[in-house]
Motif scaffolding. Structure first.
Motif, short mmCIF file in Angstrom:
data_model
loop_
_atom_site.label_atom_id
_atom_site.label_comp_id
_atom_site.label_asym_id
_atom_site.label_seq_id
_atom_site.Cartn_x
_atom_site.Cartn_y
_atom_site.Cartn_z
N ARG A 51 -6.00 7.40 -8.09
CA ARG A 51 -4.97 8.13 -7.42
C ARG A 51 -5.73 9.50 -7.04
NH1 ARG A 51 -2.01 9.48 -10.97
NH2 ARG A 51 -0.41 10.68 -9.72
N SER A 90 0.82 3.54 -10.08
CA SER A 90 0.00 2.97 -9.05
C SER A 90 0.53 1.57 -8.86
CB SER A 90 -1.55 2.72 -9.71
OG SER A 90 -2.22 3.95 -9.88
N PHE A 121 2.35 -0.16 -5.37
CA PHE A 121 1.24 -0.03 -4.40
C PHE A 121 1.67 -0.34 -3.11
CE2 PHE A 121 -2.89 1.48 -4.44
CZ PHE A 121 -3.76 0.87 -3.28
#
Lengths: 321, 368
Positions: free
Chosen positions: B138, B361, B364
């Protein structure tokens, strides 16, 4: 510069255009001059028939108090006041550092002598070991403009720059009202009181004078059984509670739950600073293994007590946690 | 910002004169006086001595080169849980003038600074991503300056979006308070690209975020970007206590949820007001009318000022309440908070920054 013997009674000490030191103790210097004489001659200059001190105020005043008829002096022959002042500044710098108030006075004099703010920032601020910004110059000029009685406290309590800076945030009247509360306190507590009071005033939109005139503070001030230090401490505590009401409630709760649990005085327990962490610190002293065991047994008893969880939570009911 | 930013003066580091980005900026600012300088550091020192170097710096653009690394791990703060984020430092400083802005204290350089050696950036990026190719990264701009506020001068976002849309293991985020989204709307969206807005209550936006668009304008921009096909994110940071904060923040959360589809929100971060002690002096000096310093701010484990913990928990719990059922669909995380705050508010306590990273995450994009 030529050297001359100057009669003390012709030195005009009323003209303070080059003076930077006001708060000092002459006792040691008088004794030294009385014993071994004046080693380091002051610098003087002639202006319109007057003899003015460029540097060496303490030396001249010490010699005057010893009633010496004349003293050796260096004579600055130039007629430019700024040049003379800067000479005095350099001369002082060769053998000492300046106090906070002296630095403020030097900067104020330079501006009065026509040096531009930008030139002071580029030149003398660095010489005086002050960060070279206009903001720092502004604050030193504000300190130079403080009333003599406030400057006397700054000197006698050896106040630091941040505390003196805080004093400049108050009005003359507010400073006058605060004097008796500030004087007995140490530097950190002075700073805390000044900061908290200012912040409470700004937060609540109440003038400092009105806060100080409040019934709670007046009760402390008029208490006959309290010493000046006790009064100052109580006022400091009161202002801190006003500034941090939730934190103060938590501290009170912790204290009362400790009392409720009959926590012994010889074992200290503290939450993490500002209750920010989840850890507690327990501290005790012991002289021998028996005492050590006794304290551990006591701690074990305390930790098994049903009220211990309330102490370790310390949360006043009205809060969300 | 309703009106796009233009500086009053531009300084160009002599060695940065012939870069394509320099030429582009100068072409778009031909009406602004420029001066070529030998040494950027001397200029920075001169500005530092001024009475309000920050205000003057915001009116001045410095074109120079990044001498160090463009990509760094977000420093977070000691004693609190981070999120394993990486930052790209292309431009420094921001023409918006937010009372609480950490950059006022964090950077020695007060000038709006554009680093034009972008070739070095892409070279460094390639190396960095190659080193981290086995896990999801990220990364974003917008830490040391707003991601989009200079975009009409630099087209920085166009290049960034073009570069990152092909990267499959990277979640790339642009963070802004502006409505400067023309380049974003022109660029094709990707599931791995997130356009984020910093949001606050209408009152804080109006009183403490000088020069920034209103909350409604920001949400309108987010809506346009969402309609273009991007995922968006929101950072409620710093959340500030003031009389009436509950209503103020309830309103902005409600506006956000009305305007934006929850499945299009990649994440929401929450962070309450916090700052290093020296910033206090700067705020007092530059924003004497502001009241943000007068709530119960204590020294945290990192030495920074932050609200007394029970007050932070109260703020965050209210946010969870305002988000209502939407919180089931949106990953919500804290920026620089302690484990027990996570536990008390979100009922989970990450073991460390890697766990927060995984949590953020996981969703996604819809395609994964």
């Amino acid at each position: 510069m030529k050297s001359e013997n100057i009669k003390l009674d012709i030195i005009n000490i009323k003209d303070e255009r080059f003076r930077i030191s006001y708060y000092f103790d002459l006792f040691a210097l008088i004794r030294s001059i009385a014993e071994i004489g004046l080693i380091h001659p002051p610098v003087v200059t002639h202006r319109k028939g007057n003899v003015l001190i460029v540097t060496g105020w303490k030396r001249v005043l010490a010699c005057q108090s010893l009633s010496l008829p004349s003293i050796p002096c260096f004579v600055f022959e130039g007629q430019d006041d700024l040049e003379a002042f800067r000479l005095g500044l350099q001369e002082n710098l060769t053998f000492r550092t300046f106090t906070l108030l002296e630095k403020a006075e030097i900067l104020s004099r330079l501006i009065q002598l026509g040096v531009t703010e930008n030139d002071v920032v580029k030149g003398e601020l660095s010489l005086l070991e002050i960060p070279q910004t206009l903001n720092h110059l502004d604050i030193y000029l504000d300190i130079a403009a403080l009333e003599p009685e406030i400057k006397a406290i700054i000197h006698s309590k050896n106040m630091t720059y941040p505390v003196a800076q805080l004093l400049t945030e108050y009005s003359e009247e507010e400073r006058r009202l605060l004097l008796s509360s500030l004087h007995p306190l140490g530097q950190n507590k002075q700073k805390e009181l000044l900061q908290n009071l200012l912040e409470v005033s700004k937060r609540d939109h109440i003038p400092v004078q009105d806060i100080l005139a409040g019934e709670d503070i007046q009760r402390i001030i008029s208490a006959e059984n309290l010493s000046p230090l006790q009064k100052a401490e109580e006022i400091r505590n009161l202002i801190q509670r006003k500034r941090y009401p939730t934190l103060s409630t938590w501290k009170d709760t912790f204290k009362s739950q400790k009392k409720d649990l009959e926590w012994p005085d010889d074992i200290k327990i503290e939450p993490s600073p500002f209750f920010e962490g989840e850890e507690y610190t327990v501290q005790f002293t012991f002289k021998n293994s028996d005492e050590y065991k006794k304290k551990l047994i006591k701690l074990n008893e305390l930790v098994s007590h049903k009220k211990i969880s309330r102490l370790l939570k310390s949360s006043p009911k009205k809060n969300n946690e | 910002m309703s009106n796009p930013y233009f500086p009053k003066q531009i300084f160009i580091d002599k060695k940065s004169l012939h870069f394509p980005l320099t030429e582009k900026i100068l072409e778009r600012t031909s009406h602004i006086p420029t001066e070529i300088i030998e040494n950027a550091q001397d200029l920075i020192s001169d500005f530092g001595a001024k009475r309000d170097p920050l205000l003057l710096g915001k009116q001045t653009l410095l074109i120079t080169q990044q001498r160090g690394v463009f990509v760094k791990p977000c420093p977070c703060t000691p004693g609190y849980i981070g999120c394993n984020y990486f930052i790209i430092n292309t431009d420094l400083n921001c023409p918006l003038d937010c009372t609480y802005c950490i950059l006022q204290n964090y950077l020695d350089n007060p000038l709006i600074t554009v680093h034009v050696n972008t070739e070095n950036l892409w070279h460094q990026m390639d190396l960095f991503l190659s080193r981290h190719r086995h896990h999801i990264i990220r990364i974003g701009t917008g830490e040391l300056g707003d991601s989009l506020v200079l975009d009409h001068l630099t087209d920085r976002s166009k290049e960034m979006l073009g570069y990152f849309k092909e990267k499959k293991n990277v979640l790339f985020e642009l963070k802004t308070k502006t409505t400067n989204i023309a380049n974003v709307l022109e660029s094709p969206p990707s599931e791995t690209i997130i356009i984020a807005w910093s949001l606050n209550s209408a009152r804080i936006a109006q009183e403490e975020e000088r020069g920034a668009p209103s909350v409604a304008e920001r949400l309108e921009a987010a809506h346009s970007v969402m309609k273009r096909g991007y995922r968006v994110a929101f950072h409620f940071d710093p959340i500030i206590r003031y009389p009436g904060w509950e209503e103020g923040y309830a309103e902005v959360v409600d506006q956000m949820l009305t305007k934006i589809e929850t499945q299009k929100i990649a994440w929401i971060s929450l962070g309450s007001l916090r700052f290093p002690p020296p910033l206090k002096e700067v705020i007092l000096k530059r924003f004497p009318q502001s009241r943000i310093l007068y709530e119960e701010l204590i020294r945290g484990k990192d030495g920074k000022f932050r609200y007394f913990k029970p007050l932070r928990i109260e703020l965050y719990r209210n946010f969870v309440k305002f988000l209502g059922k939407a919180i089931r669909d949106i990953p919500v995380y804290f920026c620089m908070e302690s484990g027990d705050v996570w536990k008390k508010v979100l009922k989970k306590e990450p073991k460390g920054k890697e766990e927060v990273e995984t949590y953020l995450s996981l969703p996604f994009g819809d395609s994964r």
